[in-house]
Design a protein around this motif. Structure first.
Motif, PDB file in Angstrom:
ATOM      1  N   ALA A 182      -9.893 -89.123  30.731  1.00  0.00           N
ATOM      2  CA  ALA A 182      -9.675 -89.938  29.558  1.00  0.00           C
ATOM      3  C   ALA A 182     -10.841 -90.559  29.111  1.00  0.00           C
ATOM      4  O   ALA A 182     -11.359 -90.842  27.971  1.00  0.00           O
ATOM      5  N   LEU A 183     -12.263 -90.695  30.164  1.00  0.00           N
ATOM      6  CA  LEU A 183     -13.311 -91.466  29.670  1.00  0.00           C
ATOM      7  C   LEU A 183     -14.069 -90.649  28.527  1.00  0.00           C
ATOM      8  O   LEU A 183     -14.702 -91.135  27.731  1.00  0.00           O
ATOM      9  N   ALA A 184     -13.856 -89.272  28.574  1.00  0.00           N
ATOM     10  CA  ALA A 184     -14.659 -88.352  27.518  1.00  0.00           C
ATOM     11  C   ALA A 184     -14.132 -88.732  26.146  1.00  0.00           C
ATOM     12  O   ALA A 184     -14.866 -88.811  25.081  1.00  0.00           O
ATOM     13  N   SER A 185     -12.652 -89.158  26.041  1.00  0.00           N
ATOM     14  CA  SER A 185     -12.221 -89.428  24.669  1.00  0.00           C
ATOM     15  C   SER A 185     -12.775 -90.716  24.263  1.00  0.00           C
ATOM     16  O   SER A 185     -13.084 -90.945  23.065  1.00  0.00           O
ATOM     17  N   VAL A 186     -12.821 -91.676  25.173  1.00  0.00           N
ATOM     18  CA  VAL A 186     -13.386 -92.912  24.517  1.00  0.00           C
ATOM     19  C   VAL A 186     -15.022 -93.067  24.203  1.00  0.00           C
ATOM     20  O   VAL A 186     -15.216 -93.480  23.110  1.00  0.00           O
ATOM     21  N   VAL A 187     -15.472 -92.214  25.197  1.00  0.00           N
ATOM     22  CA  VAL A 187     -17.048 -92.359  24.961  1.00  0.00           C
ATOM     23  C   VAL A 187     -17.154 -91.568  23.635  1.00  0.00           C
ATOM     24  O   VAL A 187     -18.134 -91.544  22.829  1.00  0.00           O
ATOM     25  N   GLY A 188     -16.384 -90.200  23.486  1.00  0.00           N
ATOM     26  CA  GLY A 188     -16.661 -89.513  22.294  1.00  0.00           C
ATOM     27  C   GLY A 188     -16.292 -90.441  20.891  1.00  0.00           C
ATOM     28  O   GLY A 188     -16.928 -89.985  19.892  1.00  0.00           O
ATOM     29  N   GLY A 189     -15.852 -91.198  21.037  1.00  0.00           N
ATOM     30  CA  GLY A 189     -15.468 -92.245  19.821  1.00  0.00           C
ATOM     31  C   GLY A 189     -16.561 -93.289  19.677  1.00  0.00           C
ATOM     32  O   GLY A 189     -16.440 -94.015  18.609  1.00  0.00           O
ATOM     33  N   LEU A 190     -17.184 -93.424  20.849  1.00  0.00           N
ATOM     34  CA  LEU A 190     -18.145 -94.761  20.840  1.00  0.00           C
ATOM     35  C   LEU A 190     -19.581 -93.931  20.225  1.00  0.00           C
ATOM     36  O   LEU A 190     -20.389 -95.037  19.859  1.00  0.00           O
ATOM     37  N   VAL A 191     -19.943 -92.801  20.487  1.00  0.00           N
ATOM     38  CA  VAL A 191     -21.261 -92.280  20.190  1.00  0.00           C
ATOM     39  C   VAL A 191     -21.259 -91.175  19.194  1.00  0.00           C
ATOM     40  O   VAL A 191     -20.195 -90.533  19.109  1.00  0.00           O
ATOM     41  N   GLU A 192     -22.152 -91.105  18.372  1.00  0.00           N
ATOM     42  CA  GLU A 192     -22.288 -90.085  17.378  1.00  0.00           C
ATOM     43  C   GLU A 192     -22.984 -88.692  18.047  1.00  0.00           C
ATOM     44  O   GLU A 192     -23.123 -87.650  17.366  1.00  0.00           O
TER      45      GLU A 192
END
Ligand code: AMP
Ligand code: AMP
Ligand code: AMP
Ligand code: AMP
Ligand code: MG
Ligand code: MG
Ligand code: MG
Ligand code: MG
Ligand code: MG
Ligand code: MG
Ligand code: MG
Ligand code: MG
Lengths: 204, 204, 204, 204, 204, 204, 204, 204
Positions: B138-148
């Protein structure tokens, strides 16, 4: 009737006449709530015409007679995205008909993590949280880390390709890094509601 | 040598002698970096004894000769948990040997969401983020929302049961609700590093 | 709005009225492009009647308002066969609406290897290549060996039997012998376009 | 420490020295129980030699320091067969260390239905039931029909061939005809114990 | 005609005219029963109009000419739930047409274990039991423990999500903890009936 | 002996003594070649000590007595990478022992497309091509487009993660966009050699 | 045009107009046969109205212009059951249009082993055998043992439940105990015909 | 003891001491046969030293005390190949210990169809046939067509690659074109023997 649990009719594959017959028997046999899940509006109309006193919830596709009195137990139903709505509606409506207080918190998928963080207080105020999410189902892991109370995860068949009709979300929730999350079947808002109802049943 | 990409030797199934032979040829044929991945310490020692000038990275299980000069391109490698460490080490060491600046941010799995939130600045300062996570990934989804910036997700085989040796994390990352995330093979720190390296190659 | 990324509406399961409502809100809330993916022509017509100023791309099944100015970043979208066309159209149209220059190179599947070889120059002139291929997805491996720039592979559900609705192409691309290729979800032209868009976002 | 939940160390892949280090930090950081799961007897001995005051549970392969006081909440752990024993031991020992009262009811698989029927009273006296079963996992369905309280099903990897290392039991429990059963990961006695612990946490 | 077994026509994909033609040939070629399975009512009517003397069983979707005399061998067909009805009907009707005495015991799924226990006598009076159950298929394990006679389990495609269209019930029945249960294909009431028929065939 | 095909012994699970016994019988029973596949060097030595006149091929792990005379039929065996070597060796050695002329073309995987293109002449000079490739197996598609003659694809278990122990290459080869390619079992150099041998057998 | 192989158009997803356009180009570009597979009768009629000189094969759903002269190479196409007919028809018609002589032997599934044994002579008279079978695909193994010539197995999607839409037959054929059988994609009569055609192409 | 069936101990995971203890209890509790399956020779020796009067069958890895008197019911156990031997040995030895007469017919796999045809008389003389086959499991279909009596198919994990450790044979047997075949778990000679034993149990 099984051990204390409300007997709930599964609608698919049954005709309006059959449903009506079963509901009448159940209404006679005991005096608790009687529910029929996954009923379309037309069938619902026909059943209600024959067995009055019920109410149809369109979003949840649920028929209810004699909903239970509220038990003072609060359930928060959280969804990741718009498409998870119908499953959440089923969970909330079934839980509510069984006497649980429900709030639905919509569209707080983890790709915009601020959305779920903005709801932490409401999540922590509930006695249990039902997380409804498809695709990668990551919302369950985040919520599981935010609350101490029971978390019931419902994977949905939302998504395409590698979402494998809900199997990916199911597997992901089962192997969540947030400890102590439990999981029910894909798209089973019903199952989550019953699991929440069981939380209110303690040894005498 | 393929189109501009460093030719990197895959260690498993090759003897020290074979590896040494191949490395010598590659060192002669061009003048860029030469790498061997997934090498155990014993084999590494034997190879280095024959082909001097290299360096062995224990955590990454990587042999490197003639590492590239830094290109001024920063990669953040983030991991969900302790067990994802070796894959992250491979990603970081390979990227570094190819001229990328790398930082590793460890153990920020989403079950404790404050951990990754505390690293937002470092994540946004990178030119690309490699997310290394097993279990439900799930970390990938959260990081994907935090950076452009580009996010390269590496599913790992960490976990048991429903984790299906990394397949669950792989599927979850592919169907992430965070748009524009890309995915490489299970446990392939190498693949993520090469994908990051490609980001520095633009049309002339 | 998430961290810098354009908010894009997913069309399926939404009525024209709902889409129109969401689009209006998004057009008001910020001033960048607004997109709706996977919309049929009838729905598109109804939405455009209510929210003017948009444009409908039939092949891509995409609605766009306020497309971005071109950023000077070139994407080549390559397909293996005719049936991969719609996915490539979605990738190209979404990328274009977000400010990327796109060229589509069609029908260069590897069973006639001269076809892709004839396009090497155009492939190398792009800043990144999106490879759209179903069946065994081998085109991604060949292209990955021909260019140094980022390669984003989109498996498609084209094929039957052992193609397993895109799963075979997906697995094949993930385990490609061409290093540093990244992969997005089956049929996700959208995902590839967003991944390409992220390539233009660098740390400030 | 995450939201109220005890932080529990996952043993596999960690050396005695590493474990000892982590445990010391955790013992200092807060004053609740500290656990390490899936530890072999040798490692356990080495850790206890360095960090005294703990206790090792051989059957559960668990290390515990500062077990919690009992909370007055009773958990029945039921197993289908002999081979499910170790998973049940982990569930019971972890739950116990967190303050839950646990009883283990062994070897009541449904092929001899009188066995589980003979235990109905003990099952109904518990506040929640953890069902540990491999092979076809049918025990969960039967128990789910016998009690009203929460049922947490733990599929085990017991069995061969079509048991698919626990996947069959997992799928069977998820699609159980007994409503409101919830499921955790294969062999995760730990997960079931934490889910049971969450049952004791209610909104303040 | 194969070794002693009645030749039974598989209806799907055949037109009424084709079926009629085949049935005529079979009626001429030998003098035992002739059956056509999985026929809809319209097709059935058309076939009977051309080949008189047959009978159509609506629930079983079966056409029969010249049913066999009863052999004095009793088969109990048990179902878990309402939705398993059609498969049970096929099993019972085919078995009956081949000369077996059949009783159907309905809706005794294990979530209400008293239901199947109430039928133990009828189950033990049969020469063999066919268990028809979908979802997790647990009924087969319970019945297998209640009777000594042959148990033929028919998994059905009843259920959704993790039921995987009958695959879960199939796997569960194959790995049942009740020893000596045998299994036929998903939804194959036909296969179970033929397996029961074989029980009556002994070496001369 | 089956219809004209050489009877070949499968080594695994047989002791040296058993193998020797079987080989002796076969040498007596007919006068063609006798082969034993997948034999380790120790077992091979023991067998040869008892049944002289044979030869052991270390790379192919093959024992051969009375190899056939060459038939004037040429097979090119092509591999994608180093790790595919053992499977190719088995294919070539078995084919050769059965009377086919074999050439092995190594390490021409498609990520460096010039490698296979450089071999087009040798490929076209063969009467059939055996393509041995793991990972995504793309080499089969490219070779299938380069030659008109029969192409027999052998997927190998080379790779990790999404390679799924050869299943990915298998599926990819089956759904290859190069028409008329045929496929044998994973790692079955033996199967490919026999398929090539069948090519030399025509109706009398 | 690829290396000597006839370029054959795949019909699905193309409109009559598109097909007509492609066929015209192909008829102009070379002078061999031109085929379109998987075309329904209506589309076929429309195409033939625009591009005269072709012929439509209803059973094979195939359009052919300029069929090749017969090459003196005989192919036997064998089927297990009635439902395998359409795939066999495609195999035979495509092979025939490419110049191969074809015979179809129908309905010799192994449950009545005398049926295939009665055809041994015709099978042995062919230069190659295409075996078309669904369900468990066992016919391929039996035929593989009866003939020495090349055997091309085509699994079909015939069957239900555990047949898994052809995957079971596919896997069974790949792991056949008859050595040297080769396999093509599920339902790919086309693929088998092309594989047979390749058998006629030898090095010059 | 369950309903009339002999209680049989499953050996794996149990120490010699534990097995001896259980066996003693069972020998005391009733007076029928007592069996322990899947026991290695060392453990067997230790158990027999403590609990005399038993016999160890090496090939079947079975311990037996008080074998039953023969019941006059004949079982033919047929195998496809050498490697299926151990599973057949378990089936035969367990059946025999329970009072069934058993014959083993070895190595009659369908690739040499004359082998099984040569045994038709022996097969037809049995009261039931147990077919033990791995790889594609085709022998079950052929035998099912040769006899009228019950056929119990045991898929084995023999084979590699696409054999998927027995899953392919399992699926193939379930979808066999020979009607009325039943199937037990992979490698479960035990399960087949018990199913055969049930055939001798009829309603009183
Ligand atoms: N074609 C597409 N495939 C996958 N996700 C999409 C697609 N189009 C839009 N989205 C995503 O869907 C989300 C919006 O969903 P919704 O709120 O239902 O409109 C956003 O996260 C988008 O990035
Ligand atoms: N047996 C177990 N199974 C799954 N997760 C566990 C287990 N034991 C501890 N954990 C979790 O593992 C995480 C700690 O991992 P680590 O940092 O590697 O010690 C915490 O989230 C625990 O809740
Ligand atoms: N419902 C059914 N499911 C599976 N096989 C069937 C069924 N009904 C008939 N059959 C078999 O189908 C075969 C006849 O197929 P066909 O020649 O197409 O009529 C025979 O082997 C029958 O035993
Ligand atoms: N080889 C075997 N395969 C599957 N089940 C077995 C086997 N041997 C014994 N059993 C069953 O295992 C159960 C006994 O398990 P246990 O209590 O662990 O000895 C009984 O239900 C037996 O019928
Ligand atoms: Mg979601
Ligand atoms: Mg993780
Ligand atoms: Mg393609
Ligand atoms: Mg069990
Ligand atoms: Mg059921
Ligand atoms: Mg390869
Ligand atoms: Mg067949
Ligand atoms: Mg076999």
């Amino acid at each position: 009737r099984r051990q204390g649990l409300p007997e709930i009719v599964y609608g698919p594959g049954k005709q309006a006449g059959e449903i009506a017959g079963i509901v009448k028997v159940l209404l006679d046999r005991n005096d608790g709530p009687v529910l029929v899940t996954r009923v379309g509006p037309d069938t619902a109309g026909q059943v209600l015409a024959v067995v009055p006193g019920g109410r149809y919830d369109d979003a949840a596709r649920l028929l209810v007679w004699r909903p239970a009195l509220l038990l003072g137990f609060g359930v928060a139903v959280v969804t990741a995205g718009t498409a998870d709505g119908p499953v959440a509606a089923e969970a909330a409506a079934v839980a509510n008909a069984l006497g649980l207080e429900t709030t639905v918190i919509r569209d707080v998928g983890v790709a915009g993590i601020h959305r779920v963080l903005a709801e932490v207080e409401r999540l922590r105020e509930a006695d249990c949280v039902i997380v409804v999410a498809g695709m990668e189902g990551a919302l369950a892991s985040v919520v599981g880390g935010l609350v101490e109370t029971p978390v019931i995860a419902v994977p949905t068949s939302v998504g395409y390709g590698a979402a494998l009709e809900g199997v990916t979300a199911l597997l992901a929730m089962l192997t969540s890094c947030a400890a102590g999350i439990t999981v029910v079947n894909i798209d089973s808002g019903f199952g989550a509601a019953l699991a929440a109802y069981r939380l209110t049943r303690r040894r005498p």
